[in-house]
Design an enzyme around this catalytic site. Sequence first.
Site, short mmCIF file in Angstrom:
data_model
loop_
_atom_site.label_atom_id
_atom_site.label_comp_id
_atom_site.label_asym_id
_atom_site.label_seq_id
_atom_site.Cartn_x
_atom_site.Cartn_y
_atom_site.Cartn_z
CG ASP A 150 10.67 0.17 9.93
OD1 ASP A 150 9.65 -0.02 9.18
OD2 ASP A 150 10.66 0.63 10.82
CG ASP A 151 6.93 0.37 6.13
OD1 ASP A 151 6.21 1.40 6.11
OD2 ASP A 151 6.92 -0.30 7.14
CE1 TYR A 168 6.72 -7.87 -0.70
CE2 TYR A 168 6.50 -5.74 -1.91
CZ TYR A 168 6.22 -6.47 -0.80
OH TYR A 168 5.22 -6.24 0.04
CD GLU A 202 12.21 -7.26 -2.08
OE1 GLU A 202 12.00 -6.04 -1.87
OE2 GLU A 202 11.39 -8.15 -1.70
#
Length: 514
Positions: A47-48, A437, A465
């Site tokens: 989670d960011d 990304y 990633e």
Amino acid sequence: MGSRHFPARTVLFEREPSGVTYRVPALLYIPCVAKLLAFAEERLSIDDAQANLLVLRQGAFYRNYVEWEDMRALDTATLKHHRSMNPCPVYDEFTGIVFLFFIAVLGKTPEAYQIITGQNAARLCYVSSSDQGQSWSKATDVTQTVIGRSIADWATFALGPGHGIQLKSGRLLLPAYAYHIDCKECFGKLCKTTPHSFTFYSDDHGQSWRFGECIPSLPSVECQMVSVDEEDGSNVLYCNARSPLGFRVQALSMDDGAVFHYGQLVQKLVEPPHGCHGSVIGFPAPLFYTPSSPHSWGRAPWPINGSDCPLLSRKITRHSYLPLSEVAVENPAAMSLGSQLQSHQEPTGSNKPCPSSSHHGTHGAMPSAASCGGQGQPDPGAVSKSTFLFQTPTWVLYSHPTSSRSRVDMGVYLSTFPRDADSWTEPWVIYEGPSAYSDLAYIELPYSEFSATGIPAMAFACLYENGMRSPYEQISFSMFTLYEVIQNIPLKVTSPGLKLLLDKKRRGRSCVIT
């Protein structure tokens, strides 16, 4: 084509059993010491809102082998009660300073909450290094001095992520985007916002920063930029941005990023649902001429007579590198970086000192090309002015997941004329499986490692990633040459010159000066 070719892959960051996850890669190459800096976010979970701090691994280039140091946390790249996100490094060749910009977000406030409520919780910060990433300064918060009152119109903003660039003028450019507040509490919602890409830039080597106007019309989010030289002597700043519209958005600036023209959709570059970050990197095109017209020089996409073989010229300026040289045709061992793991030697370029920290504040004092990996100004005496009627154009490489359905199959695409949205090739898939990304770096390989001709070869590094079940299990590093890119591009190529070169090489015909 035969069986698919994938470049060698080294895992630099990997999800830990505790759930700690590494996301949002950023890659910077420092040519004068042949060093790679690989950055990422360390998150307590995927989670960011669980982002924690930034981490770094340094890589030393030994021939075509990179030896990586252990991961270390960047403890100074933090603000109290904030989490550090979106690493965006840029290297100033004039001063030898590495700037690592990032956003510091208050507490656990997710980006989605800021967008909905219009309550900005992000700060613009940076740390710097004068010793190529060995040590870092304390964090500096420049939100007030750079953004000022405009922050009230931004629901949130972020950098890049990934590398920034430096223009020939010395201007430093950081890709960025902001969610502009269109109206508050309208249509029963708390806030209506639209994302737009733009740049932060500095014309005094990082002492002060400003931001340019956003890309108008189409919504654009995470982005990267390339300074594109064209044959007629002109230059444009090219921006390639994530979009929620199903395709990438590109836009051009004629004044080095202060103002962008209207964005346009790039229908050859698809986005998965909700989009995904991608990376672009520019590099000087190889030069070709035809034997029948040896004075007719041009970039590869120009049509070439079918009976002629494009020749790679040895007459080059310091910026006119020839990646597709004899190395690629006559020395098969140089075609694939992944196939060669050399014994450890002194790091490439280690005998070329970088600008010292004493250059701080000496605006315009650029190190010589010899002192910093040949990245200085071109030597006007290298080639007579009558040799070329145009400047060496810029080609662009782009990395991104290749599927429109999900974040899967990392690929690289090539454009020989990036301002044309239809100029992109089909992708070469460098990793099959979940991927997201990425960040690219351009590396000029020293000729002594790959060829006895004295012509440098060209390579690219990609930090991306990837995983088996999820794109966020690992962050991997791969290197490959331009030859490998062209050799593995699917046959559907729109550029006549590039298609001819591909066809001849695939038939095993030598197209080089002997």
